[in-house]
Design an enzyme around this catalytic site. Structure first.
Site, PDB file in Angstrom:
ATOM      1  N   LYS A 217     -33.734  67.150  89.771  1.00 13.10           N
ATOM      2  CA  LYS A 217     -33.734  65.628  89.311  1.00 13.10           C
ATOM      3  C   LYS A 217     -34.779  65.340  87.961  1.00 13.10           C
ATOM      4  O   LYS A 217     -34.393  64.790  86.784  1.00 13.10           O
ATOM      5  CB  LYS A 217     -34.391  64.337  90.155  1.00 13.10           C
ATOM      6  CG  LYS A 217     -34.537  62.916  89.999  1.00 13.10           C
ATOM      7  CD  LYS A 217     -33.300  62.504  89.202  1.00 13.10           C
ATOM      8  CE  LYS A 217     -33.378  61.259  88.375  1.00 13.10           C
ATOM      9  NZ  LYS A 217     -32.089  60.543  88.084  1.00 13.10           N
ATOM     10  N   CYS A 271     -36.615  56.185  82.726  1.00 11.52           N
ATOM     11  CA  CYS A 271     -36.471  57.426  83.605  1.00 11.52           C
ATOM     12  C   CYS A 271     -36.995  58.520  82.565  1.00 11.52           C
ATOM     13  O   CYS A 271     -37.955  59.330  82.900  1.00 11.52           O
ATOM     14  CB  CYS A 271     -35.037  57.679  83.968  1.00 11.52           C
ATOM     15  SG  CYS A 271     -34.540  56.471  85.059  1.00 11.52           S
TER      16      CYS A 271
END
Ligand code: SAJ
Length: 450
Positions: A217, A271
């Site tokens: 991720k 993010c």
């Protein structure tokens, strides 16, 4: 029927009760997607305003399709929001944790929200429940923090790490089509989690170890951040060579193995600005250094200043001084057609321009954030006093603005610094608008050192 077979059967028939912890940009689309697939879902959030807003069928952020899906799932009694963690988890078979994992000001992971949830889970009987973590976490967190906390009173639950991959703005579509990565420590948890996510995505289900899932991720977002930094550096090189990066990208990206990304005024969102730091700060171990990853973050964080230099240089060329000049910023959201302004490059840009005496106005129909600048509901109310327009966010709404009308309303020789290339540069120039951008032949050049 064994507990595993029973749970597998309940998932197959969408009879499982699902509890989503955290109703943010990831949790809410996730909750509604499982409801839409037929599961009964309770969403838990600590923010009572969010819970009340959702239960009154009003999403509190912009996301394409989210409002109608929320209304539909509530009407079908397949979704409700609650602040009651204990009751919601206790009556659920599956718990999916989607809380934020931000970074601190000194760019270290801040896992307090995740730890709080794990502590609350540890106090409940989790027997035969499936506990899934979707929040992005530093490598080692699942085994060294999440499980040790939850396991204090429990050891008979299934568990998996399934990193979220949705991109806000197209979250609902992506959740139903993007392949998903499932990291597990045991086969039963793998079987259950595979079956569950297979219910909501047409994408592939990729099973792997927890460590690979955690790191994948963070590497995905780091890959994007580093490649955006490359595009930003190349845009500055183009300014020195006085060529248009968009022409260059068209040519380079025609190569089958080249895919250069777009330069921008900075990298925002919850993010990309943080995940490279999570990657370099493993849980319970000393930080890892990476020149490329750290310098890419610096390059991206330096873009707002580069945009400010283009503003100063364009005013200087018209013999205008900053303290007598006004700038209209189009967009504070971190990317197009979303309301989220977290880590938006608009904030450092506004601060920089205001510190240099400019009057800064902001127009953004999606986000209410103004970062201390003056709010403008309609650009036509203020254009007569504006020297420079800076496009920070490429909202579709902005593309509809008439350049002829902008030219007519603005002061003499209007300047548009279009960092997102939403306007037609040839039309601007034919109207007598000074058109500038990133990686554009006439932009500010910081000399040979980038
Ligand atoms: N940006 C550029 N140039 C580009 C692309 C993006 O300057 O070519 C900027 C955007 O303007 C924005 C920032 O980067 O300010 C981040 O935008 P993004 O398009 O990367 O989107 P996010 O952050 O909303 O979503 C990313 C996605 N990750 C990847 O594409 C690898 C998404 O799949 C993740 O789920 C999400 O981060 C997340 O939540 O981790």
């Amino acid at each position: 029927m064994s507990p595993l077979d029973l749970q597998l059967d309940r998932i197959s028939k969408t009879h499982s009760q699902i509890c989503i912890i955290g109703l943010g940009q990831v949790g809410l689309p996730t909750a509604l997607t499982f409801s839409h697939a037929g599961f009964s879902v309770v969403g838990v959030d600590i923010n009572e305003n969010i819970v009340n807003s959702l239960n009154s069928k009003k999403p509190y952020f912009v996301e394409s399709g989210i409002e109608e899906l929320l209304v539909n799932c509530i009407d079908k009694k397949l979704f409700k929001a609650s602040t009651n963690f204990v009751e919601s988890v206790s009556k659920s078979d599956i718990v999916i944790v989607c809380v934020a994992t931000p970074i601190t000001n000194d760019v270290k992971p801040n896992l307090q929200f995740l730890e709080t949830v794990c502590l609350s889970l540890s106090k409940l009987d989790l027997k035969s429940k499936l506990i899934i973590i979707e929040s992005s976490i530093p490598p080692g967190t699942f085994n060294n923090l999440v499980l040790p906390i939850i396991n204090t009173n429990n050891n008979n639950f299934w568990t998996a790490f399934v990193p979220e991959r949705l991109s806000p703005g197209s979250g609902l579509y992506e959740i139903q089509s993007t392949s998903r990565v499932i990291g597990t420590l045991d086969n039963d948890s793998k079987l259950l989690t595979e079956k569950l996510y297979d219910k909501i995505t047409s994408g592939k289900i990729i099973t792997t170890t927890v460590s690979i899932a955690e790191i994948s991720k963070l590497v995905e977002n780091t890959f994007r951040d580093v490649n955006i930094a490359l595009a930003n550096e190349i845009s500055k090189i183009c300014e020195i060579y006085e060529i248009d990066i968009q022409e260059l990208l068209k040519v380079c990206n025609s190569h089958p193995r080249v895919n250069l990304l777009q330069p921008g005024p900075g990298v925002g969102g919850p993010c990309l600005p943080k995940d490279p730091y999570l990657l370099l700060n493993p849980q319970g171990n000393k930080p890892i250094s990476s020149e490329l990853i750290s310098n890419s973050r610096k390059i991206n964080d330096g873009m707002p200043k580069h945009v400010a230099n283009i503003v100063y240089d364009s005013l200087n060329k018209q013999n205008k001084i900053p303290s007598n000049s006004s700038v209209l910023i189009l967009g504070v959201a971190y990317k197009n057609n979303v309301s989220d302004s977290r880590f938006s490059p608009a904030e450092p840009l506004i601060n920089e321009l205001q510190q240099n005496g400019l009057s800064v106005f902001v127009h953004d129909p999606f986000s209410s954030e103004r970062f201390g600048a003056k709010n403008i509901d309609s650009i036509w109310d203020v254009l007569n006093i504006i020297d420079v327009i800076v496009v920070i966010t490429d909202h579709d709404d902005f593309k509809k603005f008439s350049l002829a009308k902008i030219k007519e309303k603005m002061k003499s020789i209007p300047i548009i610094i279009d960092t997102r290339r939403i306007f037609d540069k040839d039309e601007c120039e034919s109207l007598g608008i000074e058109y500038l951008s990133l990686g554009y032949k006439k932009s500010f050049k910081e000399g040979s050192n980038l």
